[in-house]
Design an enzyme around this catalytic site. Sequence first.
Site, PDB file in Angstrom:
ATOM      1  N   PRO A  87       0.823  -1.216   0.000  1.00 54.60           N
ATOM      2  CA  PRO A  87       0.000   0.000   0.000  1.00 54.60           C
ATOM      3  C   PRO A  87       0.854   1.262   0.000  1.00 54.60           C
ATOM      4  CG  PRO A  87      -0.099  -1.091   2.147  1.00 54.60           C
ATOM      5  CD  PRO A  87       0.674  -1.994   1.238  1.00 54.60           C
TER       6      PRO A  87
ATOM      7  N   GLU B 107       2.217  -8.193   8.601  1.00 51.52           N
ATOM      8  CA  GLU B 107       2.667  -6.793   8.633  1.00 51.52           C
ATOM      9  C   GLU B 107       3.501  -6.435   7.408  1.00 51.52           C
ATOM     10  OE1 GLU B 107       1.636  -4.464  10.619  1.00 51.52           O
ATOM     11  OE2 GLU B 107       0.389  -6.005  11.510  1.00 51.52           O
TER      12      GLU B 107
ATOM     13  N   ARG C 157      -2.510  -8.197 -20.445  1.00 57.04           N
ATOM     14  CA  ARG C 157      -3.433  -7.624 -21.441  1.00 57.04           C
ATOM     15  C   ARG C 157      -2.684  -6.762 -22.471  1.00 57.04           C
ATOM     16  NH1 ARG C 157      -5.797  -2.787 -20.980  1.00 57.04           N
ATOM     17  NH2 ARG C 157      -7.655  -2.434 -22.243  1.00 57.04           N
TER      18      ARG C 157
ATOM     19  N   ASP D 145      -9.864   1.931 -25.135  1.00 57.10           N
ATOM     20  CA  ASP D 145     -10.178   1.746 -23.721  1.00 57.10           C
ATOM     21  C   ASP D 145      -9.765   2.965 -22.893  1.00 57.10           C
ATOM     22  OD1 ASP D 145     -11.502  -0.696 -23.486  1.00 57.10           O
ATOM     23  OD2 ASP D 145      -9.625  -1.797 -23.738  1.00 57.10           O
TER      24      ASP D 145
HETATM   25  N1  SAM Z   1       1.797  -2.998   7.464  1.00 58.79           N
HETATM   26  C1  SAM Z   1       1.605  -2.669   6.069  1.00 58.79           C
HETATM   27  C2  SAM Z   1       1.420  -1.171   5.934  1.00 58.79           C
HETATM   28  O1  SAM Z   1       0.662  -0.610   6.706  1.00 58.79           O
HETATM   29  O2  SAM Z   1       1.987  -0.575   4.984  1.00 58.79           O
HETATM   30  C3  SAM Z   1       0.391  -3.365   5.499  1.00 58.79           C
HETATM   31  C4  SAM Z   1       0.525  -4.842   5.419  1.00 58.79           C
HETATM   32  S1  SAM Z   1      -0.849  -5.610   4.620  1.00 58.79           S
HETATM   33  C5  SAM Z   1      -1.896  -6.039   5.948  1.00 58.79           C
HETATM   34  C6  SAM Z   1      -0.223  -7.166   4.113  1.00 58.79           C
HETATM   35  C7  SAM Z   1       0.279  -7.245   2.690  1.00 58.79           C
HETATM   36  O3  SAM Z   1      -0.785  -7.004   1.781  1.00 58.79           O
HETATM   37  C8  SAM Z   1       1.345  -6.234   2.333  1.00 58.79           C
HETATM   38  O4  SAM Z   1       2.609  -6.712   2.697  1.00 58.79           O
HETATM   39  C9  SAM Z   1       1.188  -6.105   0.836  1.00 58.79           C
HETATM   40  O5  SAM Z   1       1.947  -7.082   0.131  1.00 58.79           O
HETATM   41  C10 SAM Z   1      -0.293  -6.392   0.618  1.00 58.79           C
HETATM   42  N2  SAM Z   1      -1.101  -5.187   0.385  1.00 58.79           N
HETATM   43  C11 SAM Z   1      -2.017  -4.665   1.234  1.00 58.79           C
HETATM   44  N3  SAM Z   1      -2.595  -3.577   0.713  1.00 58.79           N
HETATM   45  C12 SAM Z   1      -2.075  -3.401  -0.514  1.00 58.79           C
HETATM   46  C13 SAM Z   1      -2.266  -2.432  -1.528  1.00 58.79           C
HETATM   47  N4  SAM Z   1      -3.131  -1.422  -1.408  1.00 58.79           N
HETATM   48  N5  SAM Z   1      -1.558  -2.564  -2.669  1.00 58.79           N
HETATM   49  C14 SAM Z   1      -0.671  -3.561  -2.827  1.00 58.79           C
HETATM   50  N6  SAM Z   1      -0.443  -4.508  -1.881  1.00 58.79           N
HETATM   51  C15 SAM Z   1      -1.125  -4.428  -0.734  1.00 58.79           C
END
Ligand code: SAM
Length: 223
Positions: free
Chosen positions: A88, A115, A152, A167
């Site tokens: 994220p 995490e 794609r 698109d």
């Molecule tokens: N502790 C992290 C933070 O707050 O930045 C979030 C961890 S999340 C619960 C677990 C995993 O989900 C991350 O390591 C990532 O690989 C994936 N993930 C969660 N949200 C995502 C997003 N918006 N985009 C891409 N990957 C995501």
Amino acid sequence: MFEGVFNESLLGKARERSRVDLRVVDIRDFAQGKHRQADDRPFGGGPGMVLKPEPLWEALKSVGAGVPLRGPKARKKANRPTVIYLSPQGRPLTQGLADDLAKKNRLVLVAGHYEGIDERLFDWIDMEVSVGDVVLTGGEIPAMAVVDAVVRKVPGVVKEAGSLEWDSYAAGWEGRLDCPHFTRPAKWFGREVPSVLLGGDHRKIQAWREGASLSATKRKGPI
Ligand code: SAM
């Protein structure tokens, strides 16, 4: 989780018919010990678990991504796949990014969990990519979204390549959105399809689509 998505529809066909080769690697296969533990508690305490460095590093090595980009053992990028960590905190997945990634020979996508991953693993990661300002439970679904968007755009995967140019967010469109689409029946619940689309005059149809796409963009999204 992956095989269902990767074997269906356009991705499934791409796998069968084009040079697209999708492989799924289970990080736990590289974890040691009786319980094959790929995660551990965070140093400093606090909630949650963190993916351990060794198993993920072994997994990266198994797909030719074992050379770090940073740190004392860093080497030049030659023959190295582009390693993406889904996060994220990453740059947003956009059409422009998907177009760029589709030009690469090899991508390695790392799906985090809990995490996230041990911070020292970032020496092996080229870029973090996010699917939105929201936190999901794992990187698997974001990884599937990246694969879908990238595959794609691999030449030959979408048979009618012309359709890609129309698109939303297509290159050269400056963020324009697609126009509305209609199919048979021409009248449904009393609502009629715009008559220009039934007339067969391709110049008029093209003009209508351009106008409709501009007004969709104005209504729904920023240019
Ligand atoms: N502790 C992290 C933070 O707050 O930045 C979030 C961890 S999340 C619960 C677990 C995993 O989900 C991350 O390591 C990532 O690989 C994936 N993930 C969660 N949200 C995502 C997003 N918006 N985009 C891409 N990957 C995501």
